[in-house]
Scaffold this active site. Structure first.
Site, short mmCIF file in Angstrom:
data_model
loop_
_atom_site.label_atom_id
_atom_site.label_comp_id
_atom_site.label_asym_id
_atom_site.label_seq_id
_atom_site.Cartn_x
_atom_site.Cartn_y
_atom_site.Cartn_z
N ARG A 98 25.61 -23.45 -50.86
CA ARG A 98 26.59 -22.34 -50.86
C ARG A 98 26.07 -21.18 -51.72
O ARG A 98 26.16 -20.03 -51.35
CB ARG A 98 27.94 -22.78 -51.47
CG ARG A 98 28.62 -23.97 -50.90
CD ARG A 98 29.55 -23.59 -49.77
NE ARG A 98 28.81 -23.34 -48.56
CZ ARG A 98 28.21 -24.27 -47.81
NH1 ARG A 98 28.26 -25.54 -48.14
NH2 ARG A 98 27.55 -23.93 -46.73
N GLN A 136 40.07 -15.43 -54.48
CA GLN A 136 39.86 -16.88 -54.45
C GLN A 136 38.39 -17.17 -54.16
O GLN A 136 37.97 -18.32 -54.17
CB GLN A 136 40.73 -17.51 -53.36
CG GLN A 136 42.22 -17.39 -53.59
CD GLN A 136 43.02 -17.82 -52.37
OE1 GLN A 136 43.13 -19.00 -52.06
NE2 GLN A 136 43.58 -16.86 -51.67
N ASP A 155 31.97 -16.22 -54.26
CA ASP A 155 30.78 -15.37 -54.15
C ASP A 155 30.98 -14.14 -55.04
O ASP A 155 32.04 -13.95 -55.63
CB ASP A 155 30.52 -14.98 -52.68
CG ASP A 155 31.65 -14.12 -52.09
OD1 ASP A 155 32.02 -13.09 -52.69
OD2 ASP A 155 32.17 -14.48 -51.01
N HIS A 165 39.16 -19.05 -58.63
CA HIS A 165 38.55 -20.36 -58.31
C HIS A 165 37.13 -20.50 -58.83
O HIS A 165 36.37 -21.33 -58.32
CB HIS A 165 38.59 -20.59 -56.79
CG HIS A 165 39.98 -20.80 -56.25
ND1 HIS A 165 40.30 -20.75 -54.90
CD2 HIS A 165 41.14 -21.07 -56.89
CE1 HIS A 165 41.60 -20.99 -54.76
NE2 HIS A 165 42.13 -21.17 -55.93
N GLY A 178 41.99 -11.69 -45.78
CA GLY A 178 41.09 -12.81 -45.52
C GLY A 178 41.46 -14.11 -46.19
O GLY A 178 40.59 -14.91 -46.48
P1 OAD Z 1 40.91 -20.08 -45.22
O1 OAD Z 1 39.79 -20.58 -44.42
O2 OAD Z 1 42.06 -20.99 -45.50
O3 OAD Z 1 41.51 -18.76 -44.55
C1 OAD Z 1 40.68 -17.73 -44.10
C2 OAD Z 1 41.52 -16.57 -43.62
O4 OAD Z 1 40.65 -15.49 -43.33
C3 OAD Z 1 42.33 -16.84 -42.35
O5 OAD Z 1 43.61 -16.26 -42.49
C4 OAD Z 1 41.54 -16.11 -41.26
O6 OAD Z 1 42.36 -15.60 -40.22
C5 OAD Z 1 40.96 -14.97 -42.05
N1 OAD Z 1 39.69 -14.44 -41.50
C6 OAD Z 1 38.64 -15.08 -40.96
N2 OAD Z 1 37.67 -14.23 -40.59
C7 OAD Z 1 38.12 -13.00 -40.92
C8 OAD Z 1 37.59 -11.67 -40.80
N3 OAD Z 1 36.40 -11.45 -40.27
N4 OAD Z 1 38.35 -10.65 -41.23
C9 OAD Z 1 39.59 -10.86 -41.76
N5 OAD Z 1 40.13 -12.07 -41.91
C10 OAD Z 1 39.42 -13.13 -41.49
O7 OAD Z 1 40.28 -19.53 -46.59
P2 OAD Z 1 40.95 -19.13 -47.99
O8 OAD Z 1 42.35 -18.69 -47.80
O9 OAD Z 1 39.99 -18.22 -48.64
O10 OAD Z 1 39.17 -23.09 -52.75
O11 OAD Z 1 40.92 -20.52 -48.73
C11 OAD Z 1 41.50 -20.64 -50.00
C12 OAD Z 1 40.78 -21.66 -50.83
O12 OAD Z 1 40.64 -22.88 -50.10
C13 OAD Z 1 39.35 -21.31 -51.18
O13 OAD Z 1 39.27 -20.45 -52.31
C14 OAD Z 1 38.73 -22.64 -51.46
C15 OAD Z 1 39.33 -23.45 -50.34
O14 OAD Z 1 39.49 -24.80 -50.60
C16 OAD Z 1 38.35 -23.86 -53.49
O15 OAD Z 1 37.24 -24.20 -53.14
C17 OAD Z 1 38.94 -24.23 -54.81
#
Ligand code: OAD
Length: 238
Positions: free
Chosen positions: A62, A92, A95, A110, A177
């Site tokens: 990663r 969250q 990177d 995070h 996102g």
């Molecule tokens: P998710 O994978 O749960 O959600 C990603 C979001 O980004 C979704 O709502 C997608 O629709 C959106 N998305 C995808 N591609 C996109 C793009 N090109 N433009 C705009 N939106 C887009 O990821 P997170 O919410 O970031 O924690 O996940 C939260 C946490 O879960 C992370 O920080 C991580 C993970 O477990 C830890 O590792 C502690």
């Protein structure tokens, strides 16, 4: 006392979707990391105790990919808002693409891939590793094995109170996102002021929080247009 909303303040709550167009995977989309890897094995203290070498290998990959990735148009547009607003990014993401796009005030809930830390509690020492791997046997100065400075499931998020206060005092809140499924990070949207302008950008959203306008699509397309609009609104008001 209720904190005062600052008219010139923008808070951006970002998640992995903002880095998707930089080539970094999200977590829960069809090609998301947690659809190919087990978070129980790779992102929990229990997984770390069972097989630290697998956890290090996962995060080394990663880290390398995040280090090689470049900020995209959404990161750059968010950074451009600083020319006219006080901007705080509460992310969250682990990177450093917001910082590398030029944003100066980034709160990482995070943790960060660019850091390693020892495994003693309660206040382990942190080391900057940038894009370098962490190896088994690489020790903190207190003699404990180094691990990624990432918040795993079951561990406390970092800087939460500070983040809550920033959200509560913002006149504009942009959520971009994130699926808003991981708590307590997801609960931050509830602290946005009733009067704040609230926008959410994502490809898909199961439930849009109350008061938010949902702009559906890619961050790298939608956020630059939104940032241009917000910048033009400052100029009109001047
Ligand atoms: P998710 O994978 O749960 O959600 C990603 C979001 O980004 C979704 O709502 C997608 O629709 C959106 N998305 C995808 N591609 C996109 C793009 N090109 N433009 C705009 N939106 C887009 O990821 P997170 O919410 O970031 O924690 O996940 C939260 C946490 O879960 C992370 O920080 C991580 C993970 O477990 C830890 O590792 C502690």
């Amino acid at each position: 006392m209720k904190p005062q909303v600052q008219p010139n303040k923008i808070v951006v709550l970002s998640g992995s979707g903002v880095s998707a167009e930089s080539g970094l995977p999200t977590f829960r989309d069809a090609k998301g990391l947690w659809n190919s890897y087990s978070w129980q094995e790779l992102a929990s203290p229990e997984g770390w105790h069972r097989h630290p070498e697998a956890v290090l290998a996962f995060y080394n990959e990663r880290r390398q990919k995040a280090w090689q990735a470049q900020p995209n148009a959404a990161h750059l547009a968010i950074a451009s808002l600083e020319s006219a607003y006080e901007v705080v990014i509460v992310t969250q993401n682990v990177d450093a693409l917001h910082e590398r796009a030029g944003s100066r005030n980034v709160v990482h809930l995070h943790g960060q891939l660019a850091y390693a830390r020892g495994t003693s509690e309660p206040e382990p020492k942190r080391y900057r590793v940038d894009g370098d791997p962490i190896a088994m046997g690489q020790l903190c100065e207190d003699g404990t094995q180094l691990r990624p400075d990432i918040v795993w499931f079951g561990e406390a998020v970092q800087h939460f109170d500070e983040a809550e206060e920033h959200v509560a005092t913002a006149a504009r809140v942009l959520v971009v996102g994130t699926s808003l499924t991981v708590y307590p990070a997801a609960s931050l949207v509830q602290y946005a002021d009733r009067t704040a302008q609230k926008v959410l950008v994502a490809l898909d959203m199961e439930e849009v929080p109350r008061g938010f306008t949902f702009l559906q699509g890619k961050a790298a397309e939608i956020v630059p247009a939104l940032a241009a609009k917000w910048l033009s609104e400052v100029r009109v008001a001047e």
